[in-house]
Scaffold this motif. Structure first.
Motif, PDB file in Angstrom:
ATOM      1  N   ILE B 106     -20.428 -46.081 -25.858  1.00 32.89           N
ATOM      2  CA  ILE B 106     -21.864 -46.350 -25.853  1.00 32.89           C
ATOM      3  C   ILE B 106     -22.476 -46.003 -24.506  1.00 32.89           C
ATOM      4  CG2 ILE B 106     -23.574 -48.213 -25.876  1.00 32.89           C
ATOM      5  CD1 ILE B 106     -21.829 -49.578 -28.005  1.00 32.89           C
ATOM      6  N   LYS B 107     -23.639 -45.333 -24.534  1.00 38.12           N
ATOM      7  CA  LYS B 107     -24.310 -45.000 -23.291  1.00 38.12           C
ATOM      8  C   LYS B 107     -25.730 -45.576 -23.227  1.00 38.12           C
ATOM      9  CE  LYS B 107     -23.159 -40.613 -23.595  1.00 38.12           C
ATOM     10  NZ  LYS B 107     -22.974 -39.177 -23.334  1.00 38.12           N
ATOM     11  N   ASN B 108     -26.682 -44.894 -23.875  1.00 33.75           N
ATOM     12  CA  ASN B 108     -28.074 -45.318 -23.749  1.00 33.75           C
ATOM     13  C   ASN B 108     -28.629 -46.035 -24.976  1.00 33.75           C
ATOM     14  OD1 ASN B 108     -28.268 -44.085 -21.181  1.00 33.75           O
ATOM     15  ND2 ASN B 108     -28.448 -42.105 -22.213  1.00 33.75           N
ATOM     16  N   GLU B 109     -27.895 -45.941 -26.055  1.00 36.09           N
ATOM     17  CA  GLU B 109     -28.365 -46.583 -27.283  1.00 36.09           C
ATOM     18  C   GLU B 109     -27.221 -47.315 -27.966  1.00 36.09           C
ATOM     19  OE1 GLU B 109     -32.080 -44.194 -29.172  1.00 36.09           O
ATOM     20  OE2 GLU B 109     -30.081 -43.403 -29.591  1.00 36.09           O
ATOM     21  N   ALA B 110     -27.575 -48.385 -28.628  1.00 39.82           N
ATOM     22  CA  ALA B 110     -26.566 -49.164 -29.344  1.00 39.82           C
ATOM     23  C   ALA B 110     -27.034 -49.386 -30.771  1.00 39.82           C
ATOM     24  CB  ALA B 110     -26.343 -50.503 -28.655  1.00 39.82           C
ATOM     25  N   ALA B 111     -26.149 -49.130 -31.721  1.00 41.91           N
ATOM     26  CA  ALA B 111     -26.471 -49.343 -33.136  1.00 41.91           C
ATOM     27  C   ALA B 111     -25.829 -50.638 -33.603  1.00 41.91           C
ATOM     28  CB  ALA B 111     -25.979 -48.169 -33.967  1.00 41.91           C
ATOM     29  N   PHE B 112     -26.662 -51.523 -34.147  1.00 40.35           N
ATOM     30  CA  PHE B 112     -26.164 -52.816 -34.627  1.00 40.35           C
ATOM     31  C   PHE B 112     -26.013 -52.774 -36.145  1.00 40.35           C
ATOM     32  CE2 PHE B 112     -26.612 -55.432 -30.807  1.00 40.35           C
ATOM     33  CZ  PHE B 112     -27.399 -54.614 -30.017  1.00 40.35           C
ATOM     34  N   PHE B 113     -24.831 -53.127 -36.623  1.00 37.39           N
ATOM     35  CA  PHE B 113     -24.573 -53.146 -38.056  1.00 37.39           C
ATOM     36  C   PHE B 113     -24.210 -54.561 -38.502  1.00 37.39           C
ATOM     37  CE2 PHE B 113     -24.523 -48.644 -39.138  1.00 37.39           C
ATOM     38  CZ  PHE B 113     -24.362 -48.048 -37.901  1.00 37.39           C
ATOM     39  N   GLY B 114     -25.015 -55.109 -39.385  1.00 41.74           N
ATOM     40  CA  GLY B 114     -24.697 -56.428 -39.922  1.00 41.74           C
ATOM     41  C   GLY B 114     -23.438 -56.369 -40.763  1.00 41.74           C
ATOM     42  N   GLN B 115     -22.580 -57.379 -40.623  1.00 38.63           N
ATOM     43  CA  GLN B 115     -21.315 -57.426 -41.378  1.00 38.63           C
ATOM     44  C   GLN B 115     -21.128 -58.820 -41.971  1.00 38.63           C
ATOM     45  OE1 GLN B 115     -18.910 -54.872 -41.634  1.00 38.63           O
ATOM     46  NE2 GLN B 115     -20.230 -53.426 -40.572  1.00 38.63           N
ATOM     47  N   GLY B 116     -22.212 -59.473 -42.243  1.00 34.66           N
ATOM     48  CA  GLY B 116     -22.097 -60.812 -42.824  1.00 34.66           C
ATOM     49  C   GLY B 116     -21.952 -61.883 -41.765  1.00 34.66           C
ATOM     50  N   HIS B 117     -20.714 -62.356 -41.597  1.00 33.00           N
ATOM     51  CA  HIS B 117     -20.491 -63.433 -40.625  1.00 33.00           C
ATOM     52  C   HIS B 117     -20.380 -62.927 -39.195  1.00 33.00           C
ATOM     53  CE1 HIS B 117     -20.227 -66.534 -43.593  1.00 33.00           C
ATOM     54  NE2 HIS B 117     -19.319 -65.846 -44.282  1.00 33.00           N
ATOM     55  N   TYR B 118     -20.343 -61.606 -39.030  1.00 35.17           N
ATOM     56  CA  TYR B 118     -20.316 -61.044 -37.695  1.00 35.17           C
ATOM     57  C   TYR B 118     -21.088 -59.735 -37.715  1.00 35.17           C
ATOM     58  CZ  TYR B 118     -16.699 -57.935 -39.515  1.00 35.17           C
ATOM     59  OH  TYR B 118     -16.018 -57.009 -40.244  1.00 35.17           O
ATOM     60  N   PHE B 119     -21.165 -59.044 -36.595  1.00 33.39           N
ATOM     61  CA  PHE B 119     -21.837 -57.748 -36.573  1.00 33.39           C
ATOM     62  C   PHE B 119     -21.049 -56.785 -35.715  1.00 33.39           C
ATOM     63  CE2 PHE B 119     -23.717 -60.407 -33.262  1.00 33.39           C
ATOM     64  CZ  PHE B 119     -23.650 -59.594 -32.140  1.00 33.39           C
ATOM     65  N   GLN B 120     -21.326 -55.501 -35.875  1.00 29.29           N
ATOM     66  CA  GLN B 120     -20.663 -54.488 -35.068  1.00 29.29           C
ATOM     67  C   GLN B 120     -21.694 -53.734 -34.246  1.00 29.29           C
ATOM     68  OE1 GLN B 120     -18.431 -52.071 -37.847  1.00 29.29           O
ATOM     69  NE2 GLN B 120     -16.635 -53.427 -37.738  1.00 29.29           N
ATOM     70  N   ILE B 121     -21.262 -53.285 -33.065  1.00 36.75           N
ATOM     71  CA  ILE B 121     -22.110 -52.458 -32.221  1.00 36.75           C
ATOM     72  C   ILE B 121     -21.406 -51.122 -32.046  1.00 36.75           C
ATOM     73  CG2 ILE B 121     -23.370 -52.319 -30.045  1.00 36.75           C
ATOM     74  CD1 ILE B 121     -22.915 -55.317 -29.684  1.00 36.75           C
TER      75      ILE B 121
END
Lengths: 153, 153
Positions: B106-121
């Motif tokens: 990751i550098k200048n942007e981060a993508a957030f993905f919902g995964q229910g009880h947690y999330f991923q970046i």
DNA sequence: CATATACCCATTGACGCCCATATAATCCCA
DNA sequence: TGGGATTATATGGGCGTCAATGGGTATATG
């Protein structure tokens, strides 16, 4: 957060002082925030540490071992007689006793590894290698690791 | 909604700050709404995150293991020392530690993905590709599954 | 008196808090 | 229901505070 988590690498100055990571200090009870206990890890060449309150928990664990086993004596001797209490100064630093530094091979830097209710202090390189090794062992048994991490309930 | 869902792409500013998507913030319990934990995903080059409550549950589980077993150490090392807690500021932003940014590319942007009880970046491009890949895998399996179920005689 | 250790002060860089703005979403009333 | 007004979100930047580190000096302890 009332658990020791994450890892930090801090320097040991000429006087032998090293900062206990700020987030670790915050785990200690406000009452005894200027005192920790240290002892040699039984299974690894590292130092383990925690607040004084944790002593009771350790005693309970050992008490749960079979009283007549060799382990009982070994653990209780190895741990209790080797425990050292250390004071934390106004700046959040403390001294690692020479004997413990020798045991862990620590010289100018100390790596602090959160372990939940306690923490470990390693010579940085050894500590990082230990983390890798232990992760490798766990990945072999994917099932159990998943069990730990996935949401129950 | 008490689950992390949907996806968002946010910018990382000069200071390294990034906004946790508002809908994610609302998932965190009102009590600990200003703290999250982050750790390397085991299976993908991404960062996973969640509220601290989940960590306490994991701590409880580990604590139930045999205190003197090798597994105990492996789990507590791999989990507690690898977890990083980070604070969320008044504006809903937090810092992604350098080590985790490296791990995820990751550098200048981060993508957030919902995964229910947690999330991923994720690094945005990698994240989108991962979404496509996993969808493709699902479709493939569905097809073969249907084949299994419908092909009579 | 010598060594170790605690307290005080200083420095540096990182981080948290505050304020500001732009864009988007929501509201509210005529 | 249209459209201006209000609120929320994402983002940018200034600045004070705190953490980690270094060093001087007092104090203790044998």
């Amino acid at each position: 957060m009332d658990l020791f988590v994450s890892k930090y690498i801090n320097k040991i100055d000429k006087k032998g002082r090293v900062s206990l990571p700020s987030s670790f200090r915050n785990v200690l009870p406000k009452a005894n925030r200027n005192e920790i206990i240290l002892y040699k890890s039984i299974k690894t060449p590292s130092i383990e540490g925690c607040g004084v309150g944790r002593l009771k928990e350790i005693a309970k664990r050992i008490n749960n071992l079979d009283f007549f086993s060799e382990d009982y004596d070994d653990f209780s001797t190895s741990i209790f007689s080797e425990i050292i209490t250390t004071n934390i100064d106004k700046e959040g630093r403390f001294l690692i006793p020479e004997e413990l530094k020798l045991y862990a091979g620590i010289k100018n830097e100390a790596a602090f590894f959160g372990q939940g209710h306690y923490f470990q202090i390693w010579e940085p390189k050894k500590g990082l290698k230990n983390t890798e090794d232990s992760r490798r062992r766990l990945l072999k048994e994917k099932k159990s690791l998943r069990m730990m991490l996935t949401q129950h309930k």
